[in-house]
Design a protein around this motif. Sequence first.
Motif, short mmCIF file in Angstrom:
data_model
loop_
_atom_site.label_atom_id
_atom_site.label_comp_id
_atom_site.label_asym_id
_atom_site.label_seq_id
_atom_site.Cartn_x
_atom_site.Cartn_y
_atom_site.Cartn_z
N GLU A 40 0.83 -1.21 0.00
CA GLU A 40 0.00 0.00 0.00
C GLU A 40 0.87 1.26 0.00
O GLU A 40 0.59 2.21 -0.74
N ASN A 41 1.92 1.26 0.83
CA ASN A 41 2.81 2.43 0.90
C ASN A 41 3.51 2.68 -0.44
O ASN A 41 3.63 3.82 -0.90
N GLU A 42 3.96 1.60 -1.06
CA GLU A 42 4.67 1.72 -2.35
C GLU A 42 3.74 2.25 -3.43
O GLU A 42 4.09 3.17 -4.18
N SER A 83 0.92 3.93 -3.00
CA SER A 83 0.51 5.30 -2.67
C SER A 83 1.58 6.29 -3.10
O SER A 83 1.28 7.36 -3.64
N HIS A 84 2.85 5.93 -2.84
CA HIS A 84 3.97 6.80 -3.24
C HIS A 84 4.02 6.96 -4.75
O HIS A 84 4.19 8.08 -5.26
N GLN A 85 3.86 5.85 -5.49
CA GLN A 85 3.87 5.90 -6.94
C GLN A 85 2.70 6.73 -7.48
O GLN A 85 2.86 7.51 -8.42
N GLN A 130 1.08 9.21 -5.94
CA GLN A 130 1.31 10.63 -5.67
C GLN A 130 2.36 11.21 -6.61
O GLN A 130 2.25 12.36 -7.06
N ALA A 131 3.39 10.41 -6.90
CA ALA A 131 4.46 10.87 -7.81
C ALA A 131 3.89 11.11 -9.21
O ALA A 131 4.19 12.13 -9.85
N ARG A 132 3.06 10.18 -9.69
CA ARG A 132 2.44 10.35 -11.02
C ARG A 132 1.51 11.55 -11.02
O ARG A 132 1.46 12.32 -12.00
N LYS A 133 0.78 11.73 -9.92
CA LYS A 133 -0.16 12.85 -9.82
C LYS A 133 0.57 14.19 -9.89
O LYS A 133 0.13 15.12 -10.58
N GLN A 134 1.70 14.29 -9.17
CA GLN A 134 2.48 15.53 -9.18
C GLN A 134 3.05 15.81 -10.57
O GLN A 134 3.08 16.96 -11.02
#
Length: 341
Positions: free
Chosen positions: A163-165, A167-169, A171-175
């Motif tokens: 889940e953490n991995e 979520s990080h991916q 958010q990175a794509r969203k930014q």
Amino acid sequence: MMKKIKSLSNDQFKTLVSDKRELKKFMKHPQNEKIEADWANISEQQLRDIPSGAVYLTQSALGEEKPQVLLVSTDEKGQKQAYKSEATLDFLKSHDVNPVLEKDRETQLKTSYITFLQAHDKEKPQDIDSMLARVNAENDYVMLKSSALKEKQFTSDQLKGMENELSHQFQARKQTQEKDRYQDDYKQEVLEVMQQPSEATQYKQLFKQSLLAQLGISDEKESSKEVKKEVEAEKAPVEKQLKQETPQEKEQRLAKMKGFEQKHSFDKVYKLKKEVLQELKELNLTDSQRKKLTKLEKALDTEKKIMTSRKKKRNHKMDLQSFLHGVMEQILQKNGRKRKK
């Protein structure tokens, strides 16, 4: 109660239930009708708890001559829907009724969690459809997660790490997408400025109109072709890249740009704008357009110098305050030691 024998995407499910020819490949007697929640002793609560996007074989049907299957999915409004039919023997033989393999389960979990993240990101207050989509996606993931833990295919720590991995991916794509959208919006703004006729061209057009009026020439269109050609020549290099916007679309674009600028530092915004300006410099621009572009860049660089100067002053002020605070503390400490003596 039931075993999952095949996973279906929402698109696959829609194809099946909307086209009886496709449904016949899976079912012996396709009914293509929504069923009530009490079919096969499934309560309304149980139906809600069944993950969507799959074909299930009822536990009670195993070994029967006419086993029945249940197709479960979710419609666009987030409502659970189900279809039933007898299953063909070929269908049962071609699908293993054993529990889902660990590799398949991992893929299902990741896909389901990403779907939940996307639904959560798109959820809007007061929008019932977006809320239902988020709730449904969350319920589906929770069911898959509970099943994986119960079957001991994954530990809680492994799922938490996944889940953490993800979520990080996400958010990175969203930014990255937000940055790209901002640059596109800023590019549109610059192109609009560049497309406007230069002051000289506008002046020539107005002056020529004045002369034509004095000479009593009424056919203004024919006489001002040269001026119009100059205007069109200035527009040509950027017309293909410029999007046609309504006033409302332009207002929305500017509002989105302002929102992005409020969330990010000036240095980051400045860097993105410079990248766009550099990209536009490579176009086949007219002298007038290149002058406008240079003027915009100079204005941006001037703003950068002002912001840098203000930042230095703030830092100097903070350093001075920190210094004075340290001096005061030393004085207070000395006075305290004197009182003790």
